[in-house]
Design a protein around this motif. Sequence first.
Motif, PDB file in Angstrom:
ATOM      1  N   ALA A  37       0.496  -1.366   0.264  1.00 19.56           N
ATOM      2  CA  ALA A  37      -0.172   0.095   0.381  1.00 19.56           C
ATOM      3  C   ALA A  37       0.473   1.418   0.065  1.00 19.56           C
ATOM      4  O   ALA A  37       1.598   0.891   0.499  1.00 19.56           O
ATOM      5  CB  ALA A  37      -1.223   0.027   0.936  1.00 19.56           C
ATOM      6  N   ASP A  38       0.302   2.319  -0.783  1.00 18.26           N
ATOM      7  CA  ASP A  38       0.996   3.846  -0.606  1.00 18.26           C
ATOM      8  C   ASP A  38      -0.133   4.181   0.373  1.00 18.26           C
ATOM      9  O   ASP A  38      -0.924   4.739  -0.271  1.00 18.26           O
ATOM     10  CB  ASP A  38       1.169   3.725  -2.529  1.00 18.26           C
ATOM     11  CG  ASP A  38       2.374   3.497  -3.149  1.00 18.26           C
ATOM     12  OD1 ASP A  38       3.246   2.842  -2.539  1.00 18.26           O
ATOM     13  OD2 ASP A  38       1.865   2.965  -3.898  1.00 18.26           O
ATOM     14  N   TYR A  39       0.005   5.487   1.080  1.00 19.19           N
ATOM     15  CA  TYR A  39      -0.644   5.880   1.851  1.00 19.19           C
ATOM     16  C   TYR A  39      -0.038   7.587   1.218  1.00 19.19           C
ATOM     17  O   TYR A  39       1.194   7.845   1.553  1.00 19.19           O
ATOM     18  CB  TYR A  39      -0.724   5.776   3.347  1.00 19.19           C
ATOM     19  CG  TYR A  39      -0.622   4.893   3.843  1.00 19.19           C
ATOM     20  CD1 TYR A  39      -2.477   4.707   3.877  1.00 19.19           C
ATOM     21  CD2 TYR A  39       0.751   3.896   3.762  1.00 19.19           C
ATOM     22  CE1 TYR A  39      -2.111   2.915   4.635  1.00 19.19           C
ATOM     23  CE2 TYR A  39       0.701   2.034   4.682  1.00 19.19           C
ATOM     24  CZ  TYR A  39      -1.325   2.036   4.126  1.00 19.19           C
ATOM     25  OH  TYR A  39      -0.986   1.013   4.489  1.00 19.19           O
ATOM     26  N   PHE A  40      -1.180   8.032   0.840  1.00 24.40           N
ATOM     27  CA  PHE A  40      -0.610   9.514   0.910  1.00 24.40           C
ATOM     28  C   PHE A  40      -1.733  10.144   1.163  1.00 24.40           C
ATOM     29  O   PHE A  40      -3.104   9.993   1.699  1.00 24.40           O
ATOM     30  CB  PHE A  40      -1.635   9.692  -1.189  1.00 24.40           C
ATOM     31  CG  PHE A  40      -0.674   8.979  -2.183  1.00 24.40           C
ATOM     32  CD1 PHE A  40       0.042  10.051  -2.204  1.00 24.40           C
ATOM     33  CD2 PHE A  40      -0.582   7.933  -2.422  1.00 24.40           C
ATOM     34  CE1 PHE A  40       0.801   9.353  -3.363  1.00 24.40           C
ATOM     35  CE2 PHE A  40      -0.167   7.698  -3.568  1.00 24.40           C
ATOM     36  CZ  PHE A  40       0.382   8.247  -3.635  1.00 24.40           C
ATOM     37  N   LYS A  41      -1.593  11.762   1.322  1.00 19.28           N
ATOM     38  CA  LYS A  41      -1.589  12.592   2.020  1.00 19.28           C
ATOM     39  C   LYS A  41      -2.272  14.310   1.523  1.00 19.28           C
ATOM     40  O   LYS A  41      -1.013  14.614   1.132  1.00 19.28           O
ATOM     41  CB  LYS A  41      -1.821  13.098   3.631  1.00 19.28           C
ATOM     42  CG  LYS A  41      -2.489  14.196   4.424  1.00 19.28           C
ATOM     43  CD  LYS A  41      -1.705  14.076   6.095  1.00 19.28           C
ATOM     44  CE  LYS A  41      -2.892  15.077   6.835  1.00 19.28           C
ATOM     45  NZ  LYS A  41      -2.170  14.647   8.242  1.00 19.28           N
ATOM     46  N   ASN A  42      -3.417  14.601   1.054  1.00 19.90           N
ATOM     47  CA  ASN A  42      -3.642  16.140   0.613  1.00 19.90           C
ATOM     48  C   ASN A  42      -2.985  15.951  -1.429  1.00 19.90           C
ATOM     49  O   ASN A  42      -1.986  16.463  -1.291  1.00 19.90           O
ATOM     50  CB  ASN A  42      -2.941  17.106   1.078  1.00 19.90           C
ATOM     51  CG  ASN A  42      -3.732  17.777   2.196  1.00 19.90           C
ATOM     52  OD1 ASN A  42      -4.512  17.452   2.101  1.00 19.90           O
ATOM     53  ND2 ASN A  42      -2.719  18.023   3.011  1.00 19.90           N
ATOM     54  N   GLY A  43      -2.586  14.505  -2.129  1.00 20.49           N
ATOM     55  CA  GLY A  43      -1.619  13.928  -3.012  1.00 20.49           C
ATOM     56  C   GLY A  43      -0.314  13.663  -2.430  1.00 20.49           C
ATOM     57  O   GLY A  43       0.438  13.721  -3.765  1.00 20.49           O
ATOM     58  N   ARG A  44       0.272  13.820  -1.519  1.00 18.48           N
ATOM     59  CA  ARG A  44       1.263  14.299  -1.398  1.00 18.48           C
ATOM     60  C   ARG A  44       1.955  12.338  -0.275  1.00 18.48           C
ATOM     61  O   ARG A  44       1.337  12.463   0.351  1.00 18.48           O
ATOM     62  CB  ARG A  44       2.382  14.829  -0.546  1.00 18.48           C
ATOM     63  CG  ARG A  44       3.987  15.341  -0.444  1.00 18.48           C
ATOM     64  CD  ARG A  44       3.758  16.136   0.361  1.00 18.48           C
ATOM     65  NE  ARG A  44       5.240  16.247   0.787  1.00 18.48           N
ATOM     66  CZ  ARG A  44       6.309  16.645   0.840  1.00 18.48           C
ATOM     67  NH1 ARG A  44       6.416  16.886  -0.350  1.00 18.48           N
ATOM     68  NH2 ARG A  44       7.909  16.516   1.382  1.00 18.48           N
ATOM     69  N   VAL A  46       3.041   9.707   2.147  1.00 16.59           N
ATOM     70  CA  VAL A  46       3.432   9.919   3.109  1.00 16.59           C
ATOM     71  C   VAL A  46       3.509   8.754   3.381  1.00 16.59           C
ATOM     72  O   VAL A  46       5.085   8.508   5.052  1.00 16.59           O
ATOM     73  CB  VAL A  46       2.513  10.751   4.398  1.00 16.59           C
ATOM     74  CG1 VAL A  46       2.450  11.601   4.230  1.00 16.59           C
ATOM     75  CG2 VAL A  46       0.971   9.955   4.115  1.00 16.59           C
ATOM     76  N   GLY A  47       4.074   7.259   3.263  1.00 15.71           N
ATOM     77  CA  GLY A  47       4.675   6.307   3.930  1.00 15.71           C
ATOM     78  C   GLY A  47       4.028   5.544   2.310  1.00 15.71           C
ATOM     79  O   GLY A  47       3.183   5.052   2.051  1.00 15.71           O
TER      80      GLY A  47
END
Length: 71
Positions: A37-44, A46-47
Motif C-alpha cells: 500500500a501507498d499512503y497519500f495525504k493531500n496528494g503527497r 506519506v508512507g
Amino acid sequence: MSNELWRLEPGWLAGYTEDRELIRRIKRYKKEWRIMADYFKNGRLVGVHFKIPAEQRRPAERMFKTTVKEA
C-alpha cells in the motif's frame, strides 16, 4: 519518521515507513519486497507498506533500524 516491522503470515514480514530516503533505497535495491500500500495525504506520499520475505529479516531490520515486533 516512523519505521515498523512485524510478522504478517508464515514466511512473510510487513514493514511500514514514512522515511522518503528509505523508500527510495528499498525501491532501488530490494525488488523482491512488494509494495502492499501507498499512503497519500493531500496528494503527497506519506508512507509505504511493504511485504518482505521472512528470510530477509536481518536486512530488513538493518534498513528499517528496528526489530520485528511479535504479536
